[in-house]
Motif scaffolding. Structure first.
Motif, mmCIF file in Angstrom:
data_model
loop_
_atom_site.group_PDB
_atom_site.id
_atom_site.type_symbol
_atom_site.label_atom_id
_atom_site.label_comp_id
_atom_site.label_asym_id
_atom_site.label_seq_id
_atom_site.Cartn_x
_atom_site.Cartn_y
_atom_site.Cartn_z
ATOM 1 N N CYS A 1 67.145 49.366 54.427
ATOM 2 C CA CYS A 1 66.887 48.065 54.789
ATOM 3 C C CYS A 1 67.745 47.412 55.707
ATOM 4 O O CYS A 1 69.079 47.735 56.321
ATOM 5 C CB CYS A 1 67.383 48.073 53.299
ATOM 6 S SG CYS A 1 67.635 46.374 53.478
ATOM 7 N N SER A 2 67.114 46.896 56.391
ATOM 8 C CA SER A 2 67.985 45.978 57.489
ATOM 9 C C SER A 2 68.620 44.938 56.619
ATOM 10 O O SER A 2 68.532 44.165 56.218
ATOM 11 C CB SER A 2 66.703 45.586 58.693
ATOM 12 O OG SER A 2 67.411 44.577 59.468
ATOM 13 N N TRP A 3 69.986 45.405 56.700
ATOM 14 C CA TRP A 3 71.223 44.998 55.655
ATOM 15 C C TRP A 3 71.533 43.710 56.582
ATOM 16 O O TRP A 3 72.340 44.158 57.032
ATOM 17 C CB TRP A 3 71.263 45.813 55.039
ATOM 18 C CG TRP A 3 72.698 44.781 54.070
ATOM 19 C CD1 TRP A 3 73.784 45.240 54.339
ATOM 20 C CD2 TRP A 3 72.772 44.220 52.783
ATOM 21 N NE1 TRP A 3 74.395 44.087 53.467
ATOM 22 C CE2 TRP A 3 73.289 43.997 52.191
ATOM 23 C CE3 TRP A 3 71.173 45.070 51.678
ATOM 24 C CZ2 TRP A 3 73.556 43.819 51.261
ATOM 25 C CZ3 TRP A 3 70.882 43.860 50.289
ATOM 26 C CH2 TRP A 3 72.395 43.612 50.601
ATOM 27 N N SER A 4 71.604 42.447 56.655
ATOM 28 C CA SER A 4 72.148 40.920 56.800
ATOM 29 C C SER A 4 73.632 40.890 55.864
ATOM 30 O O SER A 4 74.525 39.838 56.195
ATOM 31 C CB SER A 4 71.404 40.269 57.535
ATOM 32 O OG SER A 4 71.294 39.826 55.608
ATOM 33 N N GLY A 5 73.697 41.091 54.870
ATOM 34 C CA GLY A 5 74.217 40.984 54.196
ATOM 35 C C GLY A 5 74.534 39.869 53.073
ATOM 36 O O GLY A 5 75.066 39.141 52.056
ATOM 37 N N GLY A 6 73.194 38.737 53.555
ATOM 38 C CA GLY A 6 72.725 37.679 53.522
ATOM 39 C C GLY A 6 71.799 37.688 52.047
ATOM 40 O O GLY A 6 71.362 39.009 51.494
ATOM 41 N N LYS A 7 71.318 36.377 51.838
ATOM 42 C CA LYS A 7 70.597 36.568 50.285
ATOM 43 C C LYS A 7 68.853 37.346 50.699
ATOM 44 O O LYS A 7 68.331 37.630 49.582
ATOM 45 C CB LYS A 7 70.223 35.056 49.921
ATOM 46 C CG LYS A 7 69.970 34.392 50.501
ATOM 47 C CD LYS A 7 69.413 32.901 50.188
ATOM 48 C CE LYS A 7 69.150 31.410 51.241
ATOM 49 N NZ LYS A 7 68.259 31.895 52.050
ATOM 50 N N ASP A 8 68.204 36.859 51.997
ATOM 51 C CA ASP A 8 67.475 37.138 51.710
ATOM 52 C C ASP A 8 67.064 38.834 52.310
ATOM 53 O O ASP A 8 65.954 39.329 51.444
ATOM 54 C CB ASP A 8 66.446 36.900 53.568
ATOM 55 C CG ASP A 8 66.391 35.375 53.748
ATOM 56 O OD1 ASP A 8 66.270 35.087 52.120
ATOM 57 O OD2 ASP A 8 66.626 34.702 54.149
#
Length: 263
Positions: free
Chosen positions: A51-58
């Protein structure tokens, strides 16, 4: 214990999906569509994904959807700034990202990178994670920006992976309400000067969505108007405990500056 927690959380997500599936399967009007969806679920089952994980909702909701579709997440990937202190765009310190990863029971890989070397470093890390975790695909949270999709498909192809975009072309307002209804709790951590510093630190809810619309801002922030941090969701065993913060402006954006104790 972490793996048990993850499996419990995953079973809750899958149980909900399967319950919905069987409900519609019993309805003859949607029978053929549901047969196709169930077939898709089982074809994805136990397929390892990054998972390309930004830490945000999307990115969080994209991962939730991938799990509901039968994929098995094995790693989270985040790109930090050059000094490795905070994440790109969202400005999250590694301590918050590590909390999220621990709550989800997944390993987190962070890489420090300049914008100039971003793509090369991202591809290299995708290749490493693919080999380490026998991954077949990577999931991203973009909704309808074609340039973003093109880039994600490009880097995945370079790493020998499939690009998954489960939120692609979903209606933005309906999507953000789905996120809230399905258990995502998130807070604005950066925003443009059009919104201003008063929007920083606010939890996304019905009231905030209405205020974003009044300001003429996309309620998903798909165009970069604001970014969020997820503090709780069905993937997490426990909520994230956020540190204190102050508000700072950098050019045309406001950010939360986190009070992180360095040991």
């Amino acid at each position: 214990m972490t793996n048990i927690t993850w499996l419990q959380k995953r079973s809750v997500l899958l149980h909900g999906w399967m319950a919905e599936s069987f409900h519609f399967f019993s309805n003859s009007d949607g029978r053929h569509n549901r047969i196709a969806e169930r077939s898709h679920f089982f074809s994805n089952y136990m397929t390892n994904i990054i998972c390309s994980w930004s830490g945000g909702k999307d990115s969080c909701f994209a991962l939730m959807q991938a799990v509901q579709q039968g994929y098995r997440p094995v790693a989270l990937l985040n790109v930090m700034n050059e000094n490795g202190q905070i994440s790109r765009s969202h400005g999250l310190p590694s301590s918050i990202l590590q909390q999220q990863a621990a709550a989800a029971g997944l390993p987190l890989t962070t890489i420090a990178s300049s914008w100039q070397d971003y793509e090369a470093n991202f591809v290299t890390q995708l290749k490493d994670l693919k080999q380490e975790y026998a991954a077949s695909a990577a999931v991203f949270g973009d909704i309808d920006l074609q340039a973003h999709r093109d880039w994600e498909e490009k880097v995945c192809a370079a790493a020998g992976l499939e690009a998954l975009l489960p939120l692609w072309q979903l209606e933005r307002k309906l999507l953000v309400y789905r996120m809230l209804q399905e258990g995502i709790r998130c807070m604005i951590v950066s925003c443009n000067t059009h919104l201003g510093e008063s929007f920083l630190g606010r939890i996304l809810d019905d009231v905030l969505i209405a205020e974003l619309e009044e300001k003429g801002v996309d309620v998903c922030g798909e165009n970069g108007e604001f970014h969020t941090v997820v503090v709780d969701c069905p993937l997490f065993a426990v909520p994230v405990q956020l540190p204190g913060f102050t508000k700072v402006r950098h050019e045309e954006y406001w950010f939360l500056q986190w009070e992180i104790k360095h040991t």
